[in-house]
Scaffold this motif. Sequence first.
Motif, PDB file in Angstrom:
ATOM      1  N   ALA A   1       0.895  -1.303  -0.024  1.00 19.04           N
ATOM      2  CA  ALA A   1       0.038  -0.094  -0.121  1.00 19.04           C
ATOM      3  C   ALA A   1       0.904   1.333  -0.068  1.00 19.04           C
ATOM      4  O   ALA A   1       0.611   2.112  -0.787  1.00 19.04           O
ATOM      5  N   PHE A   2       2.108   1.355   0.824  1.00 16.94           N
ATOM      6  CA  PHE A   2       2.710   2.371   1.053  1.00 16.94           C
ATOM      7  C   PHE A   2       3.492   2.599  -0.502  1.00 16.94           C
ATOM      8  O   PHE A   2       3.469   3.695  -0.856  1.00 16.94           O
ATOM      9  N   LYS A   3       3.894   1.564  -0.976  1.00 17.19           N
ATOM     10  CA  LYS A   3       4.705   1.627  -2.353  1.00 17.19           C
ATOM     11  C   LYS A   3       3.623   2.135  -3.210  1.00 17.19           C
ATOM     12  O   LYS A   3       3.931   3.154  -4.246  1.00 17.19           O
ATOM     13  N   GLY A   4       2.379   1.647  -3.413  1.00 22.34           N
ATOM     14  CA  GLY A   4       1.570   2.020  -4.306  1.00 22.34           C
ATOM     15  C   GLY A   4       1.087   3.572  -4.075  1.00 22.34           C
ATOM     16  O   GLY A   4       1.028   4.327  -5.368  1.00 22.34           O
ATOM     17  N   VAL A   5       0.789   4.052  -2.878  1.00 22.39           N
ATOM     18  CA  VAL A   5       0.671   5.357  -2.808  1.00 22.39           C
ATOM     19  C   VAL A   5       1.945   6.318  -3.191  1.00 22.39           C
ATOM     20  O   VAL A   5       1.680   7.503  -3.834  1.00 22.39           O
ATOM     21  N   SER A   6       3.136   5.792  -2.977  1.00 23.10           N
ATOM     22  CA  SER A   6       4.290   6.507  -3.471  1.00 23.10           C
ATOM     23  C   SER A   6       4.228   6.527  -4.860  1.00 23.10           C
ATOM     24  O   SER A   6       4.592   7.678  -5.426  1.00 23.10           O
ATOM     25  N   ILE A   7       4.133   5.462  -5.711  1.00 20.36           N
ATOM     26  CA  ILE A   7       4.002   5.614  -7.207  1.00 20.36           C
ATOM     27  C   ILE A   7       2.821   6.571  -7.551  1.00 20.36           C
ATOM     28  O   ILE A   7       3.086   7.185  -8.348  1.00 20.36           O
ATOM     29  N   PHE A   8       1.635   6.517  -7.041  1.00 21.14           N
ATOM     30  CA  PHE A   8       0.610   7.430  -7.341  1.00 21.14           C
ATOM     31  C   PHE A   8       0.898   8.665  -7.166  1.00 21.14           C
ATOM     32  O   PHE A   8       1.006   9.707  -8.082  1.00 21.14           O
TER      33      PHE A   8
END
Length: 546
Positions: A338-345
């Motif tokens: 989730a953290f990685k997804g938010v960072s990419i977004f």
Amino acid sequence: MRAVISLAIIIVMLTTLAVAAPQNQPPAAALKTVQPAVSPQPEAMVTLDSQPLFPIRVRVLSFSPEDRARLISARLAKLVRNPLFNIDSLKVADGESTSDIVSGDTILMSVTEAEALAEGKTRLALAEELAGKIRAAVVARNKEYSTQSLLSDALYTVLVTLVLIGALLLINHFHPKIRAKVHSWRGTYIRSIRFQSFELLHEERISLLINAILNVTRTALVLGLFFLYIPLVLSFFPWTHGVAAKLLAYTLAPLDTIWQTFVASLPKLFFLLVIIVITRYTIKFMGFLFSEVEKQTITIPGFYPDWSEPTFKIVRFLMLAFAAVVAFPYLPGSDSPAFKGVSIFLGVLFSLGSSSALSNIVAGVVLTYTRAFKVGDRIKISDAVGDVIENNLLITRIRTIKNVDVTVPNAMVLASHITNYSSSAEEHGLILHTTVTIGYDAPWRQVHELLIAAARATENILELPAPFVLQTSLDDFYVSYQINAFTDKPAVMARTYSVLHQNIQEKFNEAGVEIMSPHYSALRDGSMITTPEPYLPESNKRRATS
């Protein structure tokens, strides 16, 4: 002889058998290694009204332990809901291969030899033990659902509700009184916090802070009372036993997870604290260094003092970015999807929406280090003329002589022509110039003297360098004279131009020299002149009025 030969043959055969026997029978250790390992089966729990009774560990035919536990629990729940069910009808029927726990014609479960072997008991003894657990659970359930038990549960609920209401009334009664008491302490027990003559925290702010803490405490107490009240009331009644347990689990599980995560993250948090402290004091040191450069206490060859503030901002940004990169792996949850997804977004959003901002930032850096202008300079960008009141990495804001603030993006500033009226005004002086057209009948030396005299009489015009006149063109009906005068105050150049034009009119009118233009020359008939009447001699006044 034959007896000897027979005896020898018998001895050889016995010896062969004795030697071959150990080879045909492997030792115990070998047998142990050959036997396949039995993998333990996952156990499943038989329940009644969400209360665990006993585990199921053995598979029977195609039924796994989970399937068997689910079927037994469903049969037991259906049986106890039957109003005709009698606890005495629950018995154990011993068969050839299984021992069944039955109630009338209903088979609740079957105990196999494998289960008995796994428990280390006989099949019948295990079945009787399980039947006893079922009887005890059914008796306890019947007792919970009895009228007397439900009445006592209702009585307990009323008592707990009265206690909750009383606690809420006490909180609402004492909370305003405590707040009023805190308000009355201002100036006596609650005083402003001062450091020498500097006031760090006013007494009113302290009072507001204490009131905010009281409000938070009141809210926490009310929420805590309801947190205790709701599961407690739900636990009184048999229908909501499971709901109360689940509610507590839903509430405590996140808190436990947060606490466990916090404890596990303490080393990383300590590392983050070290990074924050080092970064903070390094930035403070760099700020002190650049402030001294700006004050010219420290001089760096080739580094201008007005570069100090923007350079410090760039260095601070780079240091914060480096600290963020170093600290990122140590952030709690940074390795979660989730953290990685938010960072990419966020990265995609930043890259798509920051193209113009990045171009402005780059332009701002270029403008800073090319020293095109600074705050306070009088400049012209495109059609906007005014004083620079703000200059950062994104925009340049100028204020016109009409007190209109114009904000220009730095990318547009860099793409436009920049006219700076103040850059060399103090050292060399800014040349203000204006053009007048005078007829050929006026001596050019007289015109020069009149223009220079008008310039010298103008406020904010420098004596040195001296004003000078350029004859820019010889036209059909007039000569174009351009007066050039130096000033060191470009901020008031509009007012200076106005006064200069007034003085030119004054000087030319006093000398009786007409300021001509081809349009005026085409319209006049020769009987009137352009000099105002108060400046004319008496003979000319009579001629002008005749």
